[in-house]
Design a protein around this motif. Structure first.
Motif: not given
Length: 100
Positions: A53-67
């Motif tokens: 769940a923490n990684a999911l928040k980080t993916v959202d914070h960085r601007g998506g999976l590609d970023a």
């Protein structure tokens, strides 16, 4: 299937459960893993991953999976995510305009 996040590498930790009488017994701290489908804009497809769940928040914070994949180190990624990172980098190089 191992209890490890495919993006951050977060895994099971061990420690002690300490009772009121200060008796110690071993316990496991499990990561909060969820099965998600993330969309890659560069590859124009979706990918199923098992992430914390923490990684999911980080993916959202960085601007998506590609970023997230561009910034992540290959050492901490799972083999599936590392292959995805290489594909994203390759696709983004091919899409970039060539300067003359």
């Amino acid at each position: 299937m191992s209890r490890r996040c495919e993006l951050t590498g977060k895994a099971v930790l061990t420690g002690n459960l300490v009772s009121h009488s200060n008796r110690k017994t071993r316990r496991r701290f499990l990561p909060n893993l969820v099965n998600v489908t993330l969309a890659s804009e560069v590859l124009q497809r979706s990918v199923k991953l098992r992430v914390s769940a923490n990684a999911l928040k980080t993916v959202d914070h960085r601007g998506g999976l590609d970023a997230f994949l561009r910034k992540a180190s290959i050492d901490e990624l799972s083999p599936k995510a590392a292959e995805l990172k290489r594909a994203v980098e390759k696709a983004s190089v091919e899409k970039a305009p060539v300067a003359a």
